[in-house]
Design an enzyme around this catalytic site. Structure first.
Site, short mmCIF file in Angstrom:
data_model
loop_
_atom_site.label_atom_id
_atom_site.label_comp_id
_atom_site.label_asym_id
_atom_site.label_seq_id
_atom_site.Cartn_x
_atom_site.Cartn_y
_atom_site.Cartn_z
N GLY A 240 -32.16 -12.59 47.18
CA GLY A 240 -32.15 -12.68 45.73
C GLY A 240 -32.81 -11.46 45.13
N SER A 241 -33.34 -11.63 43.95
CA SER A 241 -33.90 -10.48 43.23
C SER A 241 -35.26 -10.09 43.78
CB SER A 241 -34.02 -10.82 41.75
OG SER A 241 -34.87 -11.94 41.60
N THR A 242 -35.61 -8.84 43.57
CA THR A 242 -36.91 -8.34 44.01
C THR A 242 -38.03 -9.09 43.27
OG1 THR A 242 -35.98 -6.22 44.62
CG2 THR A 242 -38.33 -6.24 44.12
N GLU A 243 -37.76 -9.38 42.01
CA GLU A 243 -38.76 -10.10 41.20
C GLU A 243 -39.09 -11.46 41.82
OE1 GLU A 243 -36.87 -10.90 37.51
OE2 GLU A 243 -38.61 -11.92 36.67
N GLY A 245 -38.45 -12.30 44.90
CA GLY A 245 -39.00 -12.02 46.22
C GLY A 245 -40.52 -11.94 46.20
N GLU A 262 -34.15 -10.37 51.57
CA GLU A 262 -33.03 -9.46 51.29
C GLU A 262 -32.95 -9.36 49.78
OE1 GLU A 262 -31.41 -7.81 53.43
OE2 GLU A 262 -31.60 -8.90 55.31
N GLU A 393 -31.48 -2.07 38.54
CA GLU A 393 -30.29 -2.74 39.07
C GLU A 393 -29.55 -3.41 37.91
OE1 GLU A 393 -30.88 -6.27 41.54
OE2 GLU A 393 -29.42 -5.45 42.95
P1 NAD Z 1 -32.57 -14.74 41.91
O1 NAD Z 1 -33.69 -14.05 42.57
O2 NAD Z 1 -32.67 -15.04 40.47
O3 NAD Z 1 -32.26 -16.13 42.62
C1 NAD Z 1 -32.03 -16.22 44.01
C2 NAD Z 1 -32.41 -17.61 44.49
O4 NAD Z 1 -33.81 -17.78 44.30
C3 NAD Z 1 -31.73 -18.74 43.73
O5 NAD Z 1 -31.39 -19.77 44.64
C4 NAD Z 1 -32.83 -19.22 42.79
O6 NAD Z 1 -32.70 -20.57 42.44
C5 NAD Z 1 -34.05 -19.01 43.64
N1 NAD Z 1 -35.31 -18.89 42.90
C6 NAD Z 1 -35.49 -18.44 41.63
N2 NAD Z 1 -36.80 -18.54 41.28
C7 NAD Z 1 -37.44 -19.05 42.36
C8 NAD Z 1 -38.80 -19.38 42.63
N3 NAD Z 1 -39.76 -19.21 41.72
N4 NAD Z 1 -39.12 -19.86 43.85
C9 NAD Z 1 -38.16 -20.03 44.79
N5 NAD Z 1 -36.86 -19.76 44.59
C10 NAD Z 1 -36.50 -19.26 43.40
O7 NAD Z 1 -31.30 -13.84 42.25
P2 NAD Z 1 -29.82 -14.02 41.74
O8 NAD Z 1 -29.80 -13.65 40.31
O9 NAD Z 1 -29.28 -15.34 42.17
O10 NAD Z 1 -29.08 -12.92 42.63
C11 NAD Z 1 -29.06 -11.60 42.28
C12 NAD Z 1 -30.08 -10.79 43.05
O11 NAD Z 1 -29.93 -11.01 44.44
C13 NAD Z 1 -29.91 -9.32 42.85
O12 NAD Z 1 -31.14 -8.68 42.66
C14 NAD Z 1 -29.28 -8.85 44.15
O13 NAD Z 1 -29.48 -7.50 44.44
C15 NAD Z 1 -29.90 -9.77 45.12
N6 NAD Z 1 -29.09 -9.86 46.33
C16 NAD Z 1 -29.54 -9.28 47.48
C17 NAD Z 1 -28.77 -9.32 48.63
C18 NAD Z 1 -29.23 -8.67 49.91
O14 NAD Z 1 -28.72 -9.02 50.96
N7 NAD Z 1 -30.16 -7.74 49.88
C19 NAD Z 1 -27.55 -9.99 48.63
C20 NAD Z 1 -27.12 -10.57 47.44
C21 NAD Z 1 -27.92 -10.52 46.31
#
Ligand code: NAD
Length: 493
Positions: A240-243, A245, A262, A393
């Site tokens: 998911g997002s770096t934030e 993460g 990731e 991004e």
């Molecule tokens: P996101 O970080 O908003 O959400 C990802 C997941 O995290 C979701 O299931 C969400 O419900 C969960 N989440 C959100 N807040 C949380 C918290 N406080 N605690 C635990 N889980 C939480 O990301 P997104 O908007 O769904 O996806 C886009 C991002 O993902 C982009 O930054 C993209 O670059 C990244 N991404 C990375 C890869 C990789 O392999 N490096 C692949 C796909 C997407």
């Protein structure tokens, strides 16, 4: 087959959780929206602490027996899972279009991509090995002891995934977790939640024991946070997002569970003057516009030699103009929707700011006047390193272009590409061997392509440097994420 993958039937009732082999319909309800229309296609049960507790308890209870299943039997089940994914490919394609807003040509890859991973990791089940060491511990001769390592399943894994390309993102975790003998609690993205439950049910149909593969649906701040902080989870695998993460890392600190990440990217694409423009134009355009730019490896920062900059920009603009935009249900559409209204507004805002900061828009840039959340593929030239469009991004179909000249050596050019907090992917377009070899070494990223961008294959490790992540998925490397090494010293004298 007991479960139905028929889209109409599946979407007609709220999506439950899947805990210990049972559908569990608890928690409030939220609409699941089709990003191509903005209209509800189903509803989702929102789980929280109690669903996560139940799923983790089921995964913990199932762990000893699952870890003890013979590797060949684990492989047989994983291969059966792959066969069932393939048998349901048509329905999975339709569901991918509705749920994630994928263009048909990409949606059609969902089941084959997932089964490719399952088959690859089925082959690993009986190849996860330890080593013997020539130890002289305790002053003994190696003839008087045997020192070796065992690779053991890491335990209960919590997987948290994003909404872009859901079958792929989830399977990258599911397949190696199952192969390594771990049990799983998956928390799919709330904006594309259909895939997780479906795959857990297909796995059950394939014969996996109850509790091995559980799903808790819900919001990140609720279900995701409860899973991350849970004291009985041994490892969190997050995409998911770096934030988010960063939030995950802090939340995992309670029991110091292992974490792999990731995260996002802002990947550089370098086009040299000797590049074959006939293949570079579509290649570079697709690096930026695939999945409407909603992919972590998106080649969103283009560096092109000044000699060919005008030709490349014109070629990309023409290619972008030829990309038909609309719902994935029409196979002619190459550009699908962004996932939510919020994401669409965010991208519009970044486009507006790029223009304000002086970037020159040479293609696209507009929201499409129709239902759903569509933005035209967009190219900006005349970009500067400190512009937002170059630094952040976008997760939308936007490429920012900068030029370079003969005055720059490989080191300084690569340094411009590496001037980002991310380090996920990158590519070099050239016919010159020295250029390719020097640039691939200088680019600070987990993955580099030459005359191709972000080639994804189960055999090749994938992951990010810097703030793009921790660890590597895909390939043999993923097994390190889901196993722990035990050193055994056996003395007989
Ligand atoms: P996101 O970080 O908003 O959400 C990802 C997941 O995290 C979701 O299931 C969400 O419900 C969960 N989440 C959100 N807040 C949380 C918290 N406080 N605690 C635990 N889980 C939480 O990301 P997104 O908007 O769904 O996806 C886009 C991002 O993902 C982009 O930054 C993209 O670059 C990244 N991404 C990375 C890869 C990789 O392999 N490096 C692949 C796909 C997407």
């Amino acid at each position: 087959m007991g479960i139905s993958t028929n889209p109409t039937e599946r979407l007609s009732r709220p999506q439950p959780h899947f805990i210990n082999g049972e559908r569990v319909a608890s928690g409030g309800l939220r609409d699941v929206l089709d990003p191509a229309t903005g209209k509800p296609i189903s509803q989702l049960h929102l789980g929280g602490q109690s669903e996560v507790d139940a799923a983790v308890a089921a995964a913990r209870a199932a762990l000893p027996a699952w870890a003890a299943v013979a590797p060949d039997e684990r492989a047989r089940l994983i291969l059966r899972f792959a066969e069932l994914m393939e048998a349901n490919a048509e329905n999975i394609t339709e569901l991918s279009i509705l749920d994630g807003g994928l263009p048909r040509m990409i949606a059609q890859g969902s089941a084959p991509f997932a089964s490719l991973f399952l088959r690859y990791y089925a082959g690993w089940t009986n190849k996860i090995t330890g080593k013997t060491m020539p130890s002289s511990a305790m002053g003994k001769s190696p003839n008087d002891l045997l020192a070796y390592t065992l690779r053991e399943p890491i335990g209960v894994v919590g997987a948290i995934t994003p909404w872009n390309y859901p079958y792929g993102m989830e399977m990258l975790k599911i397949a190696p977790v199952l192969a390594a003998g771990c049990t799983l609690v998956l928390k799919p993205a709330e904006d594309a939640p259909i895939a997780g439950l479906l795959m857990a049910e297909i796995a059950q149909e394939a014969g996996f024991p109850d509790g091995v593969f559980n799903v808790v649906n819900g919001l990140g701040e609720e279900a995701g946070a409860a899973l991350t902080a849970h004291d009985d989870v041994d490892k969190i695998a997050f995409t998911g997002s770096t934030e988010v993460g960063r939030i995950i890392v802090k939340a995992a600190a309670g029991n110091l569970k292992k974490v792999s990440l990731e995260l996002g990217g802002k990947s550089p694409v370098f086009v040299f003057p000797d590049a074959d423009l006939a293949s570079a134009v579509p290649g570079v355009a697709m690096a930026g516009f695939l999945l409407s730019g909603q992919n972590c490896v998106c080649g969103s920062r283009l560096f092109v030699h000044e000699k060919i900059a005008d030709d490349l920009a014109a070629g990309i603009a023409e290619f972008a103009g030829s990309m038909q935009i609309g719902p994935g249900s029409d196979p002619a559409n190459m550009i699908g929707p962004l996932i939510t209204e919020r994401q669409c507004e965010r991208v519009e805002g970044m486009i507006a700011r790029a223009e304000k900061e002086g970037a020159r828009r040479v293609s696209g840039g507009n929201r499409v006047d129709r239902d759903g959340w569509f933005i035209e593929p967009t190219l900006f030239t005349d970009c500067e390193p400190d512009m937002q469009i170059v630094r952040e991004e976008v997760f939308g179909p936007v490429i920012s272009m900068q030029t370079f000249s003969d005055d720059e050596d490989f080191e300084s050019l690569a340094a411009r590409g590496n001037d980002t907090t991310y380090g996920l992917s990158g590519s070099v377009w050239t016919r010159d061997l020295e250029t390719a070899m020097r640039m691939t070494r200088l680019i600070d990223a987990g993955q580099v392509g030459v005359n191709c961008h972000a080639a994804m294959d189960p055999t090749m490790p994938f992951g990010g440097n810097k703030q793009s992540g921790w660890g590597r998925e895909f390939g043999e490397a993923a097994l390190d994420l889901y196993t722990k090494t035990k050193a055994v010293t056996l003395s007989w004298s």
